[in-house]
Design a protein around this motif. Structure first.
Motif, PDB file in Angstrom:
ATOM      1  N   SER A 270      -2.216  -1.268  -3.276  1.00 17.73           N
ATOM      2  CA  SER A 270      -1.641  -0.679  -4.496  1.00 17.73           C
ATOM      3  C   SER A 270      -0.955  -1.720  -5.373  1.00 17.73           C
ATOM      4  CB  SER A 270      -0.640   0.421  -4.119  1.00 17.73           C
ATOM      5  OG  SER A 270      -1.231   1.390  -3.277  1.00 17.73           O
ATOM      6  N   SER A 271      -1.113  -2.989  -5.041  1.00 15.49           N
ATOM      7  CA  SER A 271      -0.412  -4.038  -5.796  1.00 15.49           C
ATOM      8  C   SER A 271      -1.272  -5.293  -5.839  1.00 15.49           C
ATOM      9  CB  SER A 271       0.925  -4.364  -5.127  1.00 15.49           C
ATOM     10  OG  SER A 271       0.703  -5.013  -3.883  1.00 15.49           O
ATOM     11  N   ARG A 272      -0.737  -6.322  -6.479  1.00 17.67           N
ATOM     12  CA  ARG A 272      -1.389  -7.621  -6.442  1.00 17.67           C
ATOM     13  C   ARG A 272      -1.309  -8.186  -5.016  1.00 17.67           C
ATOM     14  NH1 ARG A 272       1.152  -7.226 -11.311  1.00 17.67           N
ATOM     15  NH2 ARG A 272       0.025  -7.929 -13.172  1.00 17.67           N
TER      16      ARG A 272
ATOM     17  N   ILE B 222       5.737   3.181   1.858  1.00 14.56           N
ATOM     18  CA  ILE B 222       5.455   1.884   1.230  1.00 14.56           C
ATOM     19  C   ILE B 222       5.302   0.877   2.359  1.00 14.56           C
ATOM     20  CG2 ILE B 222       6.210   0.219  -0.502  1.00 14.56           C
ATOM     21  CD1 ILE B 222       8.121   2.360  -1.555  1.00 14.56           C
ATOM     22  N   LEU B 223       4.064   0.424   2.611  1.00 14.89           N
ATOM     23  CA  LEU B 223       3.750  -0.414   3.762  1.00 14.89           C
ATOM     24  C   LEU B 223       2.910  -1.609   3.325  1.00 14.89           C
ATOM     25  CD1 LEU B 223       2.907   2.447   6.261  1.00 14.89           C
ATOM     26  CD2 LEU B 223       4.877   0.918   6.413  1.00 14.89           C
TER      27      LEU B 223
ATOM     28  N   ALA C  29       0.844  -1.197   0.000  1.00 12.13           N
ATOM     29  CA  ALA C  29       0.000   0.000   0.000  1.00 12.13           C
ATOM     30  C   ALA C  29       0.873   1.238   0.000  1.00 12.13           C
ATOM     31  CB  ALA C  29      -0.925  -0.002   1.214  1.00 12.13           C
ATOM     32  N   LEU C  30       0.619   2.166  -0.954  1.00 10.88           N
ATOM     33  CA  LEU C  30       1.298   3.463  -0.979  1.00 10.88           C
ATOM     34  C   LEU C  30       0.452   4.427  -0.144  1.00 10.88           C
ATOM     35  CD1 LEU C  30       2.441   3.888  -4.703  1.00 10.88           C
ATOM     36  CD2 LEU C  30       3.788   3.170  -2.746  1.00 10.88           C
ATOM     37  N   VAL C  31       0.853   4.653   1.097  1.00 12.10           N
ATOM     38  CA  VAL C  31       0.079   5.480   2.019  1.00 12.10           C
ATOM     39  C   VAL C  31       0.541   6.928   1.894  1.00 12.10           C
ATOM     40  CG1 VAL C  31      -0.645   5.809   4.410  1.00 12.10           C
ATOM     41  CG2 VAL C  31      -0.150   3.497   3.547  1.00 12.10           C
ATOM     42  N   MET C  32      -0.434   7.842   1.708  1.00 11.77           N
ATOM     43  CA  MET C  32      -0.124   9.266   1.562  1.00 11.77           C
ATOM     44  C   MET C  32      -1.152  10.079   2.362  1.00 11.77           C
ATOM     45  SD  MET C  32       0.815   9.477  -2.510  1.00 11.77           S
ATOM     46  CE  MET C  32       1.445  11.137  -2.330  1.00 11.77           C
TER      47      MET C  32
ATOM     48  N   VAL D   4      -4.688   5.528   0.742  1.00 10.69           N
ATOM     49  CA  VAL D   4      -3.831   4.661  -0.076  1.00 10.69           C
ATOM     50  C   VAL D   4      -3.936   5.111  -1.523  1.00 10.69           C
ATOM     51  CG1 VAL D   4      -3.409   2.318  -0.893  1.00 10.69           C
ATOM     52  CG2 VAL D   4      -4.027   2.713   1.498  1.00 10.69           C
ATOM     53  N   ALA D   5      -2.779   5.457  -2.134  1.00  7.27           N
ATOM     54  CA  ALA D   5      -2.743   5.890  -3.527  1.00  7.27           C
ATOM     55  C   ALA D   5      -2.688   4.681  -4.451  1.00  7.27           C
ATOM     56  CB  ALA D   5      -1.533   6.798  -3.744  1.00  7.27           C
ATOM     57  N   LEU D   6      -3.129   4.892  -5.696  1.00  5.02           N
ATOM     58  CA  LEU D   6      -3.120   3.849  -6.740  1.00  5.02           C
ATOM     59  C   LEU D   6      -3.843   2.599  -6.259  1.00  5.02           C
ATOM     60  CD1 LEU D   6       0.602   4.210  -7.966  1.00  5.02           C
ATOM     61  CD2 LEU D   6      -1.435   5.319  -8.898  1.00  5.02           C
ATOM     62  N   ASP D   7      -5.010   2.792  -5.621  1.00  2.83           N
ATOM     63  CA  ASP D   7      -5.768   1.688  -5.032  1.00  2.83           C
ATOM     64  C   ASP D   7      -6.325   0.777  -6.130  1.00  2.83           C
ATOM     65  OD1 ASP D   7      -7.162   0.017  -3.444  1.00  2.83           O
ATOM     66  OD2 ASP D   7      -8.665   1.487  -2.804  1.00  2.83           O
TER      67      ASP D   7
END
Length: 600
Positions: free
Chosen positions: A239-241, A203-204, A128-131, A225-228
């Motif tokens: 943000s990923s698989r 990045i978590l 997860a891209l946390v912002m 979370v960005a790019l959810d």
């Protein structure tokens, strides 16, 4: 066994308690306790890792004495060294390390953990891209200008998983995040750094933000979370698989009985058990599909899709040591052989030097022998020459006196005077021919040239005519060679050989009756060689004397030095020929053979 299966088929806490009681009753004094080491890779503080997983091992140890499970929380490199040494029996790892250790060390996965949040075990964790709320990016290209933080470059749920998403965008971490810092654990402190403005993006692991909000560590709505790209059945933004959660594995040397015990014990653990809450999982389940893990490793080029040089070095170290030992032994052997060769070369050099000195000394002796022989031959020829010249010189003196008397007489007899002068001229030419032949015989140095042996024999016989007359002997020359057949040779040396052979033949017939004093000289061709033989009709030689004929200082003559035949052999050998002697009955035949000159 049926009782155990019945207990396992039950539900609730009483099932685990009864099983533990039964195992404890079996594992009392009847069997010794077996210690098993459980390895966990500690990317963070090993003490914090031990606090997370020690309750799980306590659960395995509870109520039984057959096995004793001990936790070994070590940095990844140290853990891999222990794995290579066979000092680890079981592993608890994230799905990436589980696959890598399977490929490297043959670890077999027993169970997979399910997360605390409601999600299947095979899709339990992502990145997860946390912002901060309101600042979330919508494109990967926008990350470059942000100040990014993560816990560790080896953190599976955060950094490692997100690397695949970057790789599929054609980006590397350095290109995507120009300002990336690894700040270590605990993970939730990264959320506080976002709130304080120390960083722009963290990045978590997925669901970490939701847990922190639920526990009121982070104000609701402050972070996002960005790019959810969360699936419909997943409870958290991601943000990923998604990938499988933690797994427990056994190494190849662990017995099936131990694997069965561990699997049964963990499968009986309740979701609200302290060990599960401390380990941050809800339950253990059967192994799940790990194809996504292999795809992740392939995308970011990690083992087994990229060479692990440290692992290969550890595997190759014993062979490298053996190879180094063999090379060292080979080098020492090379040094030994080199020393032996150098010593032997020095010895051979000394021997060659001594041999050269000996050869030089022998050459000097040969030269002296040749010179002595030449002097002896010259003395003999000088004696014969003086005898031969006395006759023409005496004739010239008497003829000159007769011409003087005719000049004084009256009337002058011109015809008689002219006849006397012609006789003087003939005797003078005869003396001159004798002197010229001696001069050619003694002239040195000589060179190899093309010559005909028949002419050489004729010239030599003319030179030795006084000796033949003095010994009252005759020569029969049997020439069977073609006129144009020639050899390469030194005419002076070959003439010396012929003179010596003829003189020996004359000496051998000294006691023979005069009618039998005949020397036979024969010239024949044998293949590509010319043979010249000299035969006398003397008494010959005994077999013992014949065998020693060509040895130095071996002579049947009372005043001989025994060098003549040795010199003849040397001369013939210098002409690439051979010389031998044989009985002729009566007499002795000496023959030498010389190669015919090759046509240019």
């Amino acid at each position: 066994m049926g009782l155990i299966n019945g207990l396992l088929s039950g539900t609730g806490h009483w099932r685990g308690g009864l099983l533990a009681l039964l195992l404890a009753s079996w594992g009392g004094p009847l069997m010794a306790s077996e210690t098993l080491t459980v390895g966990v890779a500690a990317f963070d503080n090993p003490q914090r890792v031990a606090q997370r997983w020690q309750p799980t091992l306590d659960y395995l140890n509870q109520g039984q004495a057959q096995y004793r499970f001990e936790l070994l929380a070590l940095p990844p490199k140290v853990l891999e060294q222990r794995l290579a040494e066979g000092a680890v029996d079981l592993l608890i790892q994230n799905s990436v390390k589980t696959v890598q250790y399977k490929e490297k060390y043959g670890a077999s996965r027993l169970l997979t953990a399910a997360p605390l949040w409601p999600a299947p075990a095979n899709r339990a964790i992502g990145s997860a891209l946390v912002m901060r709320q309101g600042e979330a990016v919508t494109d990967f290209g926008q990350l470059a200008r942000l100040k990014a933080i993560s816990t560790s470059a080896h953190a599976f749920g955060g950094y490692t998983v997100f690397r695949r998403e970057l790789a599929e965008q054609g980006l590397t971490p350095k290109k995507a995040f120009r300002q990336l810092t690894f700040v270590g654990f605990p993970q939730r402190k990264l959320l506080q750094q976002l709130l304080s403005g120390e960083a722009d993006v963290a990045i978590l692991p997925s669901c970490l933000l939701e847990q922190a909000v639920a526990e009121r560590e982070v104000p609701e709505g402050s972070l996002t979370v960005a790019l959810d790209r969360r699936p419909a059945d997943f409870p958290c933004a991601v943000s990923s698989r998604l990938y499988p959660y933690f797994a427990v594995s056994k190494l190849g040397h662990v017995s099936p009985e131990v694997a069965t015990f561990v699997a049964r014990r963990l499968l009986t653990m309740a979701g609200d058990a302290p060990a599960a809450q401390r380990g941050r999982y809800s339950q253990w389940t059967v192994p799940v599909d790990d194809r996504e893990v292999y795809a992740l490793l392939k995308a970011i080029k990690l083992w087994p899709f990229n060479t692990d040089w440290h692992h290969l070095a550890r595997q190759a170290l014993p062979w490298a040591g053996l190879a180094a030992l063999i090379l060292l032994l080979g080098y020492l052997h090379h040094l030994r052989v080199k020393a032996l060769v150098a010593r032997r070369t020095s010895q051979l050099t000394q021997e060659m030097t001594q041999h050269s000195a000996t050869q030089a000394h022998l050459q000097e002796q040969r030269s002296a022998f040749y010179k002595a022989q030449r002097v002896l031959l010259t003395g003999e020829m000088a004696s014969g020459l003086s005898h031969e010249l006395n006759q023409p010189l005496a004739s010239i003196r008497y003829l000159a006196q007769g011409c003087g008397y005719r000049l004084d007489g009256e009337p002058l007899d011109r015809e008689a005077l002219a006849e006397g002068l012609k006789r003087i001229e003939a005797q003078t030419e005869k003396a001159q021919g004798i002197i010229q032949r001696v001069k050619r015989f003694c002239a040195r140095p000589s060179k190899l040239s093309s010559l005909a042996l028949s002419e050489l024999v004729t010239e030599t016989l003319a030179l030795m005519e006084p000796d033949l007359r003095r010994n009252r002997s005759r020569v029969r020359f049997d020439n069977r060679l073609a006129d144009n057949l020639a050899i390469q040779g030194d005419p002076v040396l070959l003439q010396q050989v012929l003179v010596n052979l003829v003189r020996n033949a004359l000496d051998a017939m000294a006691e023979v009756a005069e009618p039998q004093r005949e020397v036979v000289i024969a010239l024949t061709r044998e293949a590509e060689r010319v043979q010249l033989s000299v035969r006398d009709h003397g008494p010959g030689l005994a077999p013992a004397a014949l065998d020693r004929l060509f040895l130095p200082f071996e002579s049947s003559k009372t005043e001989g030095l025994g060098l003549g035949m040795m010199i003849c052999r040397r001369i013939i050998e210098e002409h690439h020929g051979t010389i031998w002697a044989e009985s002729a009955e009566p007499g002795l035949r000496v023959t030498f053979s010389i190669p015919i000159e090759e046509n240019p």
